[in-house]
Design a protein around this motif. Structure first.
Motif, PDB file in Angstrom:
ATOM      1  N   UNK A  37       0.805  -1.220   0.000  1.00  0.00           N
ATOM      2  CA  UNK A  37       0.000   0.000   0.000  1.00  0.00           C
ATOM      3  C   UNK A  37       0.841   1.275   0.000  1.00  0.00           C
ATOM      4  N   UNK A  38       1.813   1.368   0.897  1.00  0.00           N
ATOM      5  CA  UNK A  38       2.631   2.584   1.023  1.00  0.00           C
ATOM      6  C   UNK A  38       3.644   2.735  -0.105  1.00  0.00           C
ATOM      7  N   UNK A  39       3.880   1.677  -0.865  1.00  0.00           N
ATOM      8  CA  UNK A  39       4.875   1.721  -1.944  1.00  0.00           C
ATOM      9  C   UNK A  39       4.267   2.048  -3.308  1.00  0.00           C
ATOM     10  N   UNK A  40       2.947   2.071  -3.400  1.00  0.00           N
ATOM     11  CA  UNK A  40       2.288   2.289  -4.686  1.00  0.00           C
ATOM     12  C   UNK A  40       2.389   3.763  -5.068  1.00  0.00           C
ATOM     13  N   UNK A  41       2.994   3.999  -6.241  1.00  0.00           N
ATOM     14  CA  UNK A  41       3.203   5.354  -6.743  1.00  0.00           C
ATOM     15  C   UNK A  41       2.089   5.807  -7.674  1.00  0.00           C
ATOM     16  N   UNK A  42       1.438   4.849  -8.312  1.00  0.00           N
ATOM     17  CA  UNK A  42       0.429   5.180  -9.318  1.00  0.00           C
ATOM     18  C   UNK A  42      -0.663   4.115  -9.302  1.00  0.00           C
ATOM     19  N   UNK A  43      -1.878   4.543  -9.517  1.00  0.00           N
ATOM     20  CA  UNK A  43      -3.010   3.643  -9.694  1.00  0.00           C
ATOM     21  C   UNK A  43      -3.531   3.823 -11.109  1.00  0.00           C
ATOM     22  N   UNK A  44      -3.716   2.737 -11.829  1.00  0.00           N
ATOM     23  CA  UNK A  44      -4.439   2.764 -13.096  1.00  0.00           C
ATOM     24  C   UNK A  44      -5.600   1.809 -12.886  1.00  0.00           C
ATOM     25  N   UNK A  45      -6.761   2.395 -12.638  1.00  0.00           N
ATOM     26  CA  UNK A  45      -7.962   1.621 -12.348  1.00  0.00           C
ATOM     27  C   UNK A  45      -8.798   1.496 -13.614  1.00  0.00           C
ATOM     28  N   UNK A  46      -9.087   0.276 -13.976  1.00  0.00           N
ATOM     29  CA  UNK A  46      -9.973   0.005 -15.107  1.00  0.00           C
ATOM     30  C   UNK A  46     -11.350  -0.223 -14.489  1.00  0.00           C
ATOM     31  N   UNK A  47     -12.097   0.858 -14.339  1.00  0.00           N
ATOM     32  CA  UNK A  47     -13.376   0.815 -13.628  1.00  0.00           C
ATOM     33  C   UNK A  47     -14.460   0.327 -14.582  1.00  0.00           C
ATOM     34  N   UNK A  48     -15.000  -0.838 -14.258  1.00  0.00           N
ATOM     35  CA  UNK A  48     -16.033  -1.461 -15.084  1.00  0.00           C
ATOM     36  C   UNK A  48     -17.419  -1.054 -14.593  1.00  0.00           C
ATOM     37  N   UNK A  49     -18.359  -0.842 -15.490  1.00  0.00           N
ATOM     38  CA  UNK A  49     -19.696  -0.383 -15.109  1.00  0.00           C
ATOM     39  C   UNK A  49     -20.566  -1.508 -14.556  1.00  0.00           C
ATOM     40  N   UNK A  50     -20.129  -2.073 -13.437  1.00  0.00           N
ATOM     41  CA  UNK A  50     -20.825  -3.189 -12.821  1.00  0.00           C
ATOM     42  C   UNK A  50     -20.564  -3.138 -11.319  1.00  0.00           C
ATOM     43  N   UNK A  91      -7.417  10.153 -17.963  1.00  0.00           N
ATOM     44  CA  UNK A  91      -8.635   9.357 -17.960  1.00  0.00           C
ATOM     45  C   UNK A  91      -9.107   9.122 -19.388  1.00  0.00           C
ATOM     46  N   UNK A  92      -9.650   7.943 -19.601  1.00  0.00           N
ATOM     47  CA  UNK A  92     -10.236   7.573 -20.880  1.00  0.00           C
ATOM     48  C   UNK A  92     -11.484   6.765 -20.582  1.00  0.00           C
ATOM     49  N   UNK A  93     -12.588   7.147 -21.182  1.00  0.00           N
ATOM     50  CA  UNK A  93     -13.827   6.386 -21.023  1.00  0.00           C
ATOM     51  C   UNK A  93     -14.146   5.750 -22.373  1.00  0.00           C
ATOM     52  N   UNK A  94     -14.240   4.443 -22.365  1.00  0.00           N
ATOM     53  CA  UNK A  94     -14.514   3.702 -23.594  1.00  0.00           C
ATOM     54  C   UNK A  94     -16.012   3.659 -23.879  1.00  0.00           C
ATOM     55  N   UNK A  95     -16.418   3.461 -25.139  1.00  0.00           N
ATOM     56  CA  UNK A  95     -17.840   3.357 -25.466  1.00  0.00           C
ATOM     57  C   UNK A  95     -18.567   2.283 -24.657  1.00  0.00           C
ATOM     58  N   UNK A  96     -17.876   1.207 -24.273  1.00  0.00           N
ATOM     59  CA  UNK A  96     -18.495   0.143 -23.478  1.00  0.00           C
ATOM     60  C   UNK A  96     -18.756   0.565 -22.041  1.00  0.00           C
ATOM     61  N   UNK A  97     -18.217   1.722 -21.642  1.00  0.00           N
ATOM     62  CA  UNK A  97     -18.428   2.223 -20.290  1.00  0.00           C
ATOM     63  C   UNK A  97     -17.265   1.997 -19.343  1.00  0.00           C
ATOM     64  N   UNK A  98     -16.246   1.245 -19.751  1.00  0.00           N
ATOM     65  CA  UNK A  98     -15.064   1.059 -18.901  1.00  0.00           C
ATOM     66  C   UNK A  98     -14.268   2.364 -18.883  1.00  0.00           C
ATOM     67  N   UNK A  99     -13.932   2.817 -17.683  1.00  0.00           N
ATOM     68  CA  UNK A  99     -13.161   4.041 -17.514  1.00  0.00           C
ATOM     69  C   UNK A  99     -11.760   3.683 -17.040  1.00  0.00           C
TER      70      UNK A  99
END
Length: 194
Positions: free
Chosen positions: A141-154, A179-187
Motif C-alpha cells: 500500500x505505502x509503496x504504490x506510486x500510481x493507480x491505473x484503475x480500469x473501472x467497469x460499469x458493474x 482518464x479515458x472512457x470507452x464506449x463500453x463504459x469502462x473508464x
C-alpha cells in the motif's frame, strides 16, 4: 527511480473479483472489442502471453518490464494451465506457501514484499506493474506510486477488494493525471500519488 503501478480492473463498488475469488475476466468484467483495442494500444505488455500470441501482439510496451503478483492471482493462471502468464516481463510471485516456481522464468519470493519492491525500484528499468491481488496490494500500500484503475460499469456487492489486509487508517492522496472512457463504459483512470 522506478515506479510501482497498481494496474487493475475494478467494479464500481471497489472489487477486483467476485466472492469466489476466481478469474473475473468474462464473468465479472466483460472483455469488449474497445477494451481489447485500448489495452493493446496503450498497455500491450499487460496482455498475458497466450493472448499476445493469439492476437499477434509483439509490441514490447513502454511502461512496464516487471510484473508482481500474489499467490492467489498466480493460481488463476496455473488453474488455466499457464505457468508464466507474462513471459515477456520479469515475473515475481509473492508466496509463503509456494516453495518452488512451476516455471523457471518465474521468481517466487517468500520474503518481505516491501523490501523486494524497494530493491526493484532502485534498479534500472521500466516501471513495475502490480497485477494483484488484494493482499499483496495491501502489503504494498505505502509503496504504490500510481493507480491505473480500469473501472467497469458493474457492481457485485461483495468480493475481493482493491486492498485487503490493511489495518488502521492510512490516508493516501492521489491526483487524477489521465482518464479515458470507452464506449463500453469502462473508464481507465490514472492517479499519481501526491
Amino acid at each position: 527511480m522506478r515506479t510501482l503501478t497498481y494496474y487493475v480492473a475494478t467494479t464500481l463498488d471497489g472489487f477486483i473479483a467476485g466472492p469466489d475469488g476466481g478469474d473475473p475476466t468474462g464473468t465479472v468484467f466483460d472483455v469488449t472489442p474497445d477494451y481489447v483495442a485500448h489495452v493493446t494500444a496503450h498497455y500491450p505488455e499487460t496482455l498475458p502471453g497466450p493472448a499476445r500470441q493469439a492476437m499477434g501482439v509483439t509490441a514490447e510496451g513502454t511502461r512496464f518490464d516487471t510484473v508482481l503478483e500474489g499467490r492467489r492471482s498466480y493460481q488463476v493462471g496455473l488453474d488455466a494451465g499457464v505457468t508464466d502468464a507474462y513471459p515477456h516481463l520479469r515475473h515475481y510471485v509473492f508466496s509463503r506457501t509456494l516453495t518452488t516456481a512451476p516455471d523457471p522464468a518465474v521468481q517466487v519470493v517468500a520474503g518481505d514484499p516491501v523490501a523486494t519492491v524497494r530493491e526493484l525500484k532502485a534498479q534500472q528499468g521500466k516501471g513495475i506493474w502490480l497485477v494483484g491481488g488484494a493482499e499483496l496490494a495491501g502489503a504494498l500500500y505505502a509503496e504504490i506510486d500510481e493507480l491505473v484503475l480500469k473501472v467497469n460499469p458493474v457492481t457485485v456487492g461483495s468480493g475481493i477488494p482493491l486492498f485487503a489486509g490493511k489495518r488502521g487508517a492510512d490516508l493516501r492522496s492521489f491526483a487524477l493525471t489521465d482518464h479515458t472512457v470507452l464506449p463500453s463504459g469502462v473508464a481507465f483512470l490514472t492517479y499519481a500519488r501526491r
